[in-house]
Design a protein around this motif. Sequence first.
Motif, PDB file in Angstrom:
ATOM      1  N   THR A  70      44.570 -26.763 -43.396  1.00 40.23           N
ATOM      2  CA  THR A  70      44.962 -25.915 -44.526  1.00 40.23           C
ATOM      3  C   THR A  70      46.310 -26.298 -45.096  1.00 40.23           C
ATOM      4  O   THR A  70      46.693 -25.793 -46.143  1.00 40.23           O
ATOM      5  CB  THR A  70      45.063 -24.453 -44.072  1.00 40.23           C
ATOM      6  N   PRO A  72      49.149 -27.501 -47.129  1.00 43.68           N
ATOM      7  CA  PRO A  72      49.138 -28.093 -48.477  1.00 43.68           C
ATOM      8  C   PRO A  72      49.741 -29.486 -48.516  1.00 43.68           C
ATOM      9  O   PRO A  72      49.366 -30.296 -49.369  1.00 43.68           O
ATOM     10  CB  PRO A  72      49.956 -27.112 -49.318  1.00 43.68           C
ATOM     11  N   GLU A 331      41.559 -21.257 -46.325  1.00 40.81           N
ATOM     12  CA  GLU A 331      41.164 -22.578 -46.816  1.00 40.81           C
ATOM     13  C   GLU A 331      40.044 -22.444 -47.844  1.00 40.81           C
ATOM     14  O   GLU A 331      40.073 -23.076 -48.907  1.00 40.81           O
ATOM     15  CB  GLU A 331      40.701 -23.423 -45.625  1.00 40.81           C
ATOM     16  N   HIS A 334      41.479 -21.246 -51.046  1.00 41.80           N
ATOM     17  CA  HIS A 334      42.189 -22.302 -51.757  1.00 41.80           C
ATOM     18  C   HIS A 334      41.219 -23.210 -52.482  1.00 41.80           C
ATOM     19  O   HIS A 334      41.481 -23.645 -53.603  1.00 41.80           O
ATOM     20  CB  HIS A 334      43.017 -23.134 -50.776  1.00 41.80           C
ATOM     21  N   THR A 337      40.232 -21.940 -55.959  1.00 44.46           N
ATOM     22  CA  THR A 337      41.263 -21.478 -56.892  1.00 44.46           C
ATOM     23  C   THR A 337      40.893 -21.767 -58.341  1.00 44.46           C
ATOM     24  O   THR A 337      40.995 -20.897 -59.204  1.00 44.46           O
ATOM     25  CB  THR A 337      42.592 -22.185 -56.572  1.00 44.46           C
TER      26      THR A 337
END
Lengths: 385, 242
Positions: A70, A72, A331, A334, A337
């Motif tokens: 996860t 970034p 995760e 994300h 998104t």
Amino acid sequence: MLALRLARGSHPLVLLRRLLVAAASAGVGFLLLCTLGWAMNHPAGSVLRLLWCVLPLAATVQFAVAAARTDPSTRPRPGLSAVGLGPAQLTALAAASTTLSCTLGSVVALLFFLHLRGDLTGLPFDGAASDLLGAGQPLPLAAALTLLAVVPVLAFLATGFALRPRKSRLVDDADPERPATPKPAPSGLPWGVALTAAGLAVETYASRGGSEAPLPLPGRFEGSPAGVLAGWSLTALGLALAGPGIAHLCGRLLQMLRPGATRLLAGRVLMDEAARIGRPLGVVCAVVSGGFAAAALYGPGDPRPFGPLTGLGATLIVGCTVATLLTAVLEARHARTETTAALVRVGAPTGLLRTAAALRAGALLAVFGPLTWLIAALAAVPLTG
Amino acid sequence: MVAPPDNDVLWARSLHHSHNGSPALSGVSLGVREGEILAVSGARGSGKTTLLRCLSGQLVPKEGEVWFNSTAVHTMPPMQRERLRRDRFGWIDSDPVLVPELNTWENAALPMLLRGSSRRAAKAAAMEWLERLDIGMCARKRPHALLQSQRQRVAIARALVSTPSVLFADEPTAPLYAADRSQVLRTLTTAARSHRITVVLATLDDEVATLADRTVVLVDGRRVGALRPAEAEGQAACSLSV
């Protein structure tokens, strides 16, 4: 050094995840060192204690990999491939930063252990557990370092393996305009169900066996604990395998029968996320039902009570598996998104998106809750009966 | 606040906006008449997208006013702007961002489902638009199985399916080849004219000028070229030095 520099600038939530990984690593390191301390006083029978440390160790490594996934700073960045941060370099970076967190945890564990043993003085609780931890004897340095290196090395290997640059990943990154190909429906459900059933059967069968056991379980248990543990492992493996399939099935049920926008989005998204969320969910399910079974085993008036180290191990297992699940959920969020932003531009009310998320969580809870309870009840029958 | 002229469906007055300090719009005024196709052209970074986002209520400008049919958009609370976007506006991105889990007709029908219309009606409307845009045969495919031009047409069908009052298209032809580009533009403008949909079209493309009723050119967040007298009144601050 790059890993350190990137860690300095990252978001507090990311740092918190890394800190949690370090804490879990410290917990496992401390457990391993305690086993070492105990073994110095009691040379016989300490292998068993070492074996029990495998469970928290596995949970910690799983969490470390999930946190690295996860992170970034390890996500492929199209622009930075040109300056040298390509897929291979990013994998190395992820493995390095995971190892860094775990090593930090191991160092803390060593300091704490020495402190409780009474080797480092000047703080409260000096040598508070000196009897338990084999004080008075010199600590075998090589053994301690080997045990402390276990978590960082395993985390390094597992992260490197899980995030290795694969062909499919590279192709997806190279074509940002093309939506990712949906993953096929998870196929592990039959295997998972079969393994769970076989595990429960083995456990029930073994619990009738002889009482002279190689792996003593606490409580008033009369059966063959090795068989019970083997059955238990099979059940847990089965649940972890069946998790994605069950989650996929939840999503399929959710979007059946003329769905409106909410149910359609909730169900389809759950079907797509099943592979990502289902496995940690299955593991949490197995851990929770194991916890219920263990609670049934530890009765009142137990000759071998629930000690602080057992408590630490149980906390580590439960904490790490739940944290892994939450990380997987994060995760998945994300990954969506961009789609969510597009939905908002189209005019989808944020309330609807939240309702869809709540519906997903509710559906999973409604299926996995009773399932956990059922497995726990079935597993506890031979132990208490 | 002065009420806008009656014949303009959408009206903006000296819009100023900056993204974290980097300026995007500095004093843009414009009016969009009902049923007209207005092209907003300008180089990359000239503030086209920001202007469209301000007009459609996704962004609230730092200064300036946006009016839609005599209601002030810049003072609306977020929930009301969201409802306005859902019920009266359509939006087409430069990249067709479809929901990857839904198939083509469900993607196209999504705005109608979001408005709470029945599944049958939503499907009928979506299929009609997909047929009109020549992608009826892909109705059951998922977005990943479509070509980029087909995905963009699905995004256009999604924007048109609820027959919005105003359709905002932010460089809808940017990722397409020339042949696809002119076809997409023609279908879009034809559909807008036949349904009296007002279109605000941001574009880099010169071909659009021939299809649009009017073209507004932005340079560095400012509008250049002739102004109508009604639009010039808000721009006293930036006159002589430019």
